[in-house]
Design a protein around this motif. Structure first.
Motif, short mmCIF file in Angstrom:
data_model
loop_
_atom_site.label_atom_id
_atom_site.label_comp_id
_atom_site.label_asym_id
_atom_site.label_seq_id
_atom_site.Cartn_x
_atom_site.Cartn_y
_atom_site.Cartn_z
N GLY A 20 7.04 -12.42 16.71
CA GLY A 20 7.95 -11.61 16.13
C GLY A 20 7.49 -10.83 15.01
N SER A 21 6.82 -9.65 14.93
CA SER A 21 6.56 -9.01 13.71
C SER A 21 7.31 -7.44 13.52
N TYR A 22 6.97 -6.97 12.70
CA TYR A 22 7.58 -5.52 12.45
C TYR A 22 6.84 -4.54 11.72
N HIS A 23 7.09 -3.37 11.90
CA HIS A 23 6.21 -2.43 10.96
C HIS A 23 7.35 -1.55 10.22
N ILE A 24 6.72 -1.10 9.00
CA ILE A 24 7.34 -0.27 8.23
C ILE A 24 6.64 0.93 8.38
N ILE A 25 7.32 2.24 8.53
CA ILE A 25 6.67 3.36 8.42
C ILE A 25 7.78 4.57 8.11
N TYR A 26 7.31 5.37 7.10
CA TYR A 26 8.25 6.22 6.38
C TYR A 26 8.02 7.68 7.25
N ASN A 27 6.88 7.87 7.55
CA ASN A 27 6.79 9.29 8.26
C ASN A 27 7.54 9.36 9.42
N ARG A 28 8.23 10.23 9.66
CA ARG A 28 9.18 10.32 10.65
C ARG A 28 8.17 10.65 11.87
N TRP A 29 7.26 11.55 11.65
CA TRP A 29 6.58 11.91 12.80
C TRP A 29 5.71 10.48 13.54
N LEU A 30 4.99 9.97 12.64
CA LEU A 30 4.30 8.68 12.83
C LEU A 30 5.33 7.60 13.41
N ARG A 31 6.32 7.53 12.98
CA ARG A 31 7.40 6.62 13.51
C ARG A 31 7.81 6.85 14.78
N GLU A 32 8.18 8.20 14.97
CA GLU A 32 8.50 8.42 16.67
C GLU A 32 7.55 8.25 17.58
N ARG A 33 6.08 8.55 17.13
CA ARG A 33 4.93 8.30 17.85
C ARG A 33 4.56 6.95 18.29
N MET A 34 4.92 6.04 17.15
CA MET A 34 4.76 4.62 17.49
C MET A 34 5.68 4.11 18.13
N LYS A 35 7.11 4.31 18.24
CA LYS A 35 7.97 3.99 19.17
C LYS A 35 7.69 4.23 20.51
N LYS A 36 7.29 5.56 20.79
CA LYS A 36 6.86 5.76 22.11
C LYS A 36 5.73 5.19 22.60
N GLU A 37 4.69 4.84 21.78
CA GLU A 37 3.45 4.26 22.09
C GLU A 37 3.79 2.77 22.55
N SER A 38 4.40 2.21 21.62
CA SER A 38 4.86 0.70 21.73
C SER A 38 5.81 0.47 22.83
N SER A 39 6.70 1.36 23.46
CA SER A 39 7.39 1.37 24.45
C SER A 39 6.92 1.38 25.78
N LEU B 15 0.83 -1.16 -0.09
CA LEU B 15 0.02 -0.04 -0.05
C LEU B 15 0.82 1.27 -0.02
N GLN B 16 2.04 1.35 0.72
CA GLN B 16 2.99 2.40 0.85
C GLN B 16 3.52 2.77 -0.55
N SER B 17 3.54 1.82 -1.50
CA SER B 17 4.18 2.01 -2.77
C SER B 17 2.93 2.65 -3.79
N ILE B 18 1.93 3.05 -3.44
CA ILE B 18 0.91 3.66 -4.26
C ILE B 18 1.05 4.92 -4.82
N SER B 19 1.59 5.79 -3.81
CA SER B 19 1.97 7.28 -4.10
C SER B 19 2.70 7.78 -2.78
N GLU B 20 3.16 9.13 -2.99
CA GLU B 20 3.81 9.55 -1.95
C GLU B 20 3.21 9.94 -0.73
N ASP B 21 1.91 10.27 -1.04
CA ASP B 21 0.79 10.54 0.17
C ASP B 21 0.40 9.15 1.08
N ALA B 22 0.26 8.28 0.13
CA ALA B 22 0.08 6.72 0.78
C ALA B 22 1.47 6.17 1.68
N ARG B 23 2.52 6.70 0.96
CA ARG B 23 3.75 6.33 1.85
C ARG B 23 3.80 6.93 3.33
N ASN B 24 3.27 8.20 3.19
CA ASN B 24 3.24 8.87 4.71
C ASN B 24 2.10 8.83 5.20
#
Length: 415
Positions: free
Chosen positions: A262-281, A234-243
């Motif tokens: 053991g799973s993993y996420h892929i997040i390109y949007n830095r703001w979302l990535r940092e918020r996810m790291k905080k939430e999951s911790s 889904l993240q390959s559809i467009s730059e907007d979808a990526r973010n």
């Protein structure tokens, strides 16, 4: 190398709920009450076709990687090896044509459902409405409900060719009506097995862009694509979808590693990535297991690429045989050909009404002859049954023969 997808794997006593929980079913336990409804009739063994794991041995490089690590007698604190990230990046590039994926975009998750909840906590407030397609994976229903989110369902509709399609008009109406800003998306879709086309994904993401809806994309099934189809991240559809997308993956479905976690996420949007790291911790429990790390590294070796290709060939044969058999022998049962996953989702409404049999009674008949299929009602299929076809072909044949002789034809011997 040719891998073994024909031998019958005896999983009894090896911590597999696929076979062990039904054998010890307890009507007071919600997790096994479904199986407590029926006693196995004499002369039948169990054919596990319910929980979504596979009845095949893993690719040997997984056991080799774990065994080599276990040979060292220390299991202290650790950080993920560079190979962990390198193999994930290479896998997505080779299998799905993904470009630009970097180590910083990848984050560990104990499980996809836990990651979905963390993502919702980042994007929403408890009590918010979240858009999902129906039929709906039961894990989403439980995870969202347990965490205080309101599911708004947009039902997929079979087209003239029997292919499940999104109802974009219905989705838009519900986004507006319920003020929705988050959607949980499943690609390929569970339980229908739909592999989405690029035009469909583009239309959906344009709708989400229009109304500022963020997407949590469960792509755990993305490696199990049947022949003739292709997964599009889904993240390959467009730059907007990526973010706009938080995507989740795992080796658990692909390589049958759910028990290692053991799973993993892929997040390109830095703001979302940092918020996810905080939430999951916040729980302090979202930490990688050293053996699951080695299992992933072992799985994503060159042998793993070949093993998955052979697996998808086997699954394609199983699915095509099963769908053809059902259409030929089970009059009144509808099934749409899955394009991915190894699950079938049967619609038995016409058969049940024609024969005056409830869906619950029909399911029990299957359990009695050892076909351990899954109640589809919790997936929002009123007359649904979900069936796992990740078994040796001989077991698929045996299961369908039993259903034909003893279940779907009331006058068959023994009924």
């Amino acid at each position: 190398m040719q891998y073994d997808f024909t031998s019958i794997l005896d999983r009894r006593g090896k911590d597999a709920i696929a076979v062990d929980i039904p054998a010890a079913a307890d009507a007071s336990d919600p997790g096994s009450a479904y199986f407590a409804q029926a006693q196995l009739r004499p002369g039948f063994d169990q054919i596990p076709m319910w929980v979504a794991d596979m009845n095949f041995p893993v690719v040997p490089t997984i056991q080799q990687a774990i065994t080599e690590r276990v040979a060292h007698p220390a299991f202290g604190y650790f950080t993920p090896r560079e190979e962990y990230f390198e193999e994930i990046i290479r896998w997505h590039e080779v299998r799905n044509g993904v470009c630009g994926l970097k180590k910083e975009h990848i984050g560990y998750e104990n499980g996809v459902l836990g990651g979905v909840v963390s993502a919702l906590n980042v994007l929403c407030s408890r009590g918010d409405s979240v858009l999902l397609h129906a039929p709906t994976y039961i894990g989403f229903t439980n995870a969202l409900g347990n965490n205080g989110y309101h599911m708004v369902l947009s039902f997929l509709k079979p087209d003239a060719a029997g292919i499940w399609r999104m109802d974009l008009e219905d989705m838009e109406q519900k986004i507006v009506k319920y003020h929705i800003h988050a959607a949980v998306f499943c690609s390929p879709h569970n339980p229908t097995g739909r592999v989405w086309e690029r035009a469909e994904l583009e239309a959906m993401m344009e709708l989400f862009r229009k109304y500022d809806v963020y997407v949590i994309s469960d792509e755990i099934w993305s490696d199990l694509i049947l022949e003739g189809y292709r997964h599009i991240p889904l993240q390959s559809i467009s730059e907007d979808a990526r973010n706009r997308t938080i995507a989740f993956y795992a080796p658990s479905k692909t390589f049958n590693l759910a028990g290692l976690v053991g799973s993993y996420h892929i997040i390109y949007n830095r703001w979302l990535r940092e918020r996810m790291k905080k939430e999951s911790s916040l729980s302090h429990y979202n930490s990688m297991n050293v053996l699951s790390m080695y299992a992933l590294i072992g799985a994503l070796q060159p042998e793993g690429y070949e093993w998955v290709d052979q697996l998808c060939h086997v699954l394609t044969g199983n699915v095509r045989y099963a769908c053809d058999f059902i259409r030929e022998h089970f009059e009144g049962v509808r099934v749409a050909d899955p394009q991915g996953t190894y699950m079938l989702f049967l619609d038995c409404e016409e058969w049940c009404r024609r024969h005056g049999v409830s869906i619950g009674e029909l399911q029990v008949r299957g359990l009695q002859v050892g076909v351990l299929w899954q109640d589809g009602r919790p997936f929002h299929g009123e007359y649904g049954i979900r069936m796992n076809l990740a078994l040796p072909f001989s077991r698929v044949q045996e299961a369908l023969d039993r259903l034909n002789r003893y279940v779907f034809h009331p006058d068959a011997d023994g009924m």
